[in-house]
Motif scaffolding. Structure first.
Motif, PDB file in Angstrom:
ATOM      1  N   HIS A 157       0.749  -0.582   0.173  1.00 28.46           N
ATOM      2  CA  HIS A 157      -0.397  -0.383   0.305  1.00 28.46           C
ATOM      3  C   HIS A 157       0.622   1.624  -0.230  1.00 28.46           C
ATOM      4  O   HIS A 157       0.230   2.191  -1.033  1.00 28.46           O
ATOM      5  N   ASP A 162      -2.024   2.979  -5.618  1.00 31.50           N
ATOM      6  CA  ASP A 162      -3.071   2.892  -6.627  1.00 31.50           C
ATOM      7  C   ASP A 162      -3.660   0.947  -7.123  1.00 31.50           C
ATOM      8  O   ASP A 162      -4.361   0.750  -7.956  1.00 31.50           O
ATOM      9  N   LYS A 165      -5.212  -0.916  -2.800  1.00 34.50           N
ATOM     10  CA  LYS A 165      -5.741   0.048  -2.024  1.00 34.50           C
ATOM     11  C   LYS A 165      -5.717   0.961  -0.579  1.00 34.50           C
ATOM     12  O   LYS A 165      -6.459   1.896  -0.204  1.00 34.50           O
ATOM     13  N   ASP A 166      -5.252  -1.213  -0.076  1.00 35.40           N
ATOM     14  CA  ASP A 166      -5.437  -0.686   1.355  1.00 35.40           C
ATOM     15  C   ASP A 166      -4.344  -1.349   2.204  1.00 35.40           C
ATOM     16  O   ASP A 166      -3.775  -2.013   1.666  1.00 35.40           O
ATOM     17  N   ASN A 337      -7.164  -6.379  -1.107  1.00 37.93           N
ATOM     18  CA  ASN A 337      -5.645  -6.691  -1.627  1.00 37.93           C
ATOM     19  C   ASN A 337      -5.623  -7.322  -1.995  1.00 37.93           C
ATOM     20  O   ASN A 337      -5.828  -8.419  -1.794  1.00 37.93           O
TER      21      ASN A 337
END
Ligand code: ZN
Length: 521
Positions: A157, A162, A165-166, A337
């Motif tokens: 991350h 991009d 996202k987490d 993810n």
């Protein structure tokens, strides 16, 4: 503002403890949810009988009007911001004047008593559940993927926000609703060697030196004394070579292989092939779904796992997997993810993938996880069924409720099957839960909150002053729901006893995802 009604909620914008309806707010300790749907291309259509469409239609009339051919892939139940569930307010309860949906997450943030005695666990942002509960209707293979552990999630991350996202890990558990097929984990080394030795197109793409293959022949024998560490290194060597192959090389090889197998199957000469017929059929099918994709060759390195209804598999961090076909209940840690390996038009992050995997091996059997009997409340009508349960053929206890408890803290899942006329009372859980009825009609769900600790109950006293206008029930009143059809979904707050009654004439099947917060949090 979830409880913004003009006449009765003048104090609703202040803290939860001063809520005029008490600590659970105007909708009480349990309420119905409207899940969201995802229409990914790999889903199934209503015409195919997609369970996602059938279940979604219980709370969304638009589903019945969907265009022919619309794909229904996933039903999402939870607070994930991508497709958050909203609350279906009970009759006569206050709702926003503009009719906007009331999101579960914002309601939970305002009424932390629903999350249990340790609401601080549900941090970041407040009111978000640590798990996401789903139904999947898999018509076509999903991408071969792996999910990072917590440490790698943070790193990815940070470096590529991009794509990742987490910063969370994403362990997943799948429980089959229909016969289900998936890739899960690496095959034993001996099977990989067998295919490398026998399938010329696969060997060509892996492009291993002759010495590598002959050494592998020896190393993969049980008598060789190859250690686990060495086995992992072998698997990594094979998988790394496969993943890093040039597309010009693998595309022609995959097409040639699939054409060769197709021909043999069409000619009724499957027995003359160098591989088992089901392996040949899988190669042909995956190539039809994802022509010339490198993932087709993953058939030779990954276990093919078959699950019957009720059987489950757990997908820990850094293990390669793909859902191939069938319908499942899925529960996962709330994260997005995904590191993809193949069977996808999306980005493949080959270097991250080859680096992250554990490369542990084992047969398909090893990938299944077993369920245990989940003892109901002492006064449950069916309590004696748990006293000395028989075992089913697959070794699971023959009781109404089974617990699927993966080795992570974010979630567990209960599966309850009740015959017509049967009922069960489940003891209160120390955290929030979401229930989904997947089968059955004419059932009742009764949620009974148990008394709150004094400091959380303060709000309920003020209720009698400011909210006793007939709009709502007392916070500790039982909530009763009529389940008219499959697909009804409920949020049940921490500390509620749940009674399920099957008053219909077919089996009632209910899945319940929950988290119990560890005491030291
Ligand atoms: Zn996954």
């Amino acid at each position: 503002m979830p409880s913004a009604s003009s006449s009765s909620s003048s104090g609703a914008s202040s803290s939860a403890s001063k809520d005029p309806y008490g600590p659970y707010g105007p909708f009480g300790a349990a309420f119905e949810l409207k899940p969201g749907t995802q229409h990914y291309e790999w889903g199934m259509t209503r015409e195919d009988g997609a369970l996602v469409a059938k279940l979604a239609s219980a709370s969304d009339p638009k589903v019945e009007k969907a265009k022919e051919g619309t794909k229904f892939a996933e039903l999402w139940m939870g607070t994930h911001p991508t497709v958050p569930s909203s609350i279906i307010p009970p009759p006569n309860s206050p709702t926003p004047p503009d009719g906007s949906p009331i999101q579960l997450s914002s309601y939970l943030a305002r009424h932390p008593a629903l999350l249990g005695a340790r609401p601080r666990y549900f941090k970041r942002p407040a009111g978000e559940l640590p798990f996401l509960f789903k139904i999947l209707s898999v018509g076509k293979a999903l991408s071969i993927q792996a999910h990072p552990d917590k440490e790698l999630g943070k790193k990815l991350h940070g470096e590529k926000p991009d794509s990742y996202k987490d910063d969370n890990h994403k362990p997943e558990m799948a429980i089959a609703l229909t016969d289900f097929e998936g890739f899960c984990g690496f095959r034993p080394l001996s099977e990989m060697h067998k295919y490398l030795d026998a399938v010329p197109e696969f060997a060509q793409v892996v492009n291993a030196p002759v010495a590598f293959v002959s050494e592998l022949a020896w190393a993969s024998q049980p008598s060789s004394g190859t250690t686990d560490e060495e086995t992992r290194s072998w698997v990594r060597g094979i998988f790394g070579r496969l993943m890093r192959a040039q597309s010009t090389t693998y595309k022609t090889a995959v097409m040639r292989l699939a054409a060769r197998y197709r021909q043999a199957l069409d000619d009724g000469k499957a027995s003359e092939l160098e591989v088992e017929e089901d392996v040949a059929r899988l190669v042909v099918r995956l190539n039809e779904q994802y022509p010339a994709d490198i993932g087709v060759l993953c058939t030779f390195v990954l276990n093919v796992v078959h699950l019957s209804p009720g059987q489950a598999m757990f997908l820990g961090a850094n293990e390669p997997h793909a859902y191939l076909r069938g319908e499942i209940v899925e529960c996962m840690a709330a994260s997005d993810n995904v590191v993809r390996a193949g069977l996808t038009p999306k980005e493949r992050d080959v270097e991250t993938l080859v680096e992250m995997l554990t490369y542990s091996t084992g047969g398909a059997e090893k990938q299944r996880m077993s369920a245990t009997a989940y003892t109901p409340a002492e006064d449950s009508a069916n309590a004696e069924a748990y006293a000395s349960p028989k075992e089913k053929e697959d070794g699971t206890p023959d009781v109404p409720t089974l617990l699927y408890d993966p080795p992570i803290e974010e979630f567990s899942v209960l599966r309850t099957c009740l015959a017509p006329g049967a009922s069960e009372t489940q003891k209160p859980l120390d955290g929030p839960s979401i229930l989904l009825v997947t089968q059955g009609a004419n059932a009742k769900l009764i949620a009974r909150p148990r008394p709150l600790p004094q400091e959380q109950a303060n709000g309920s006293r003020s209720r009698s002053n400011s909210a006793a206008n007939g709009h709502t029930l007392a916070p500790d009143a039982p909530r009763e729901f009529e389940v008219k059809q499959p697909g009804h979904t409920y949020f049940v707050g921490a500390g509620c006893e749940v009674e399920l009654r099957n008053e219909g004439d077919e089996e009632l099947v209910v899945f319940r995802a929950f988290v119990e917060v560890p005491a030291d949090e």
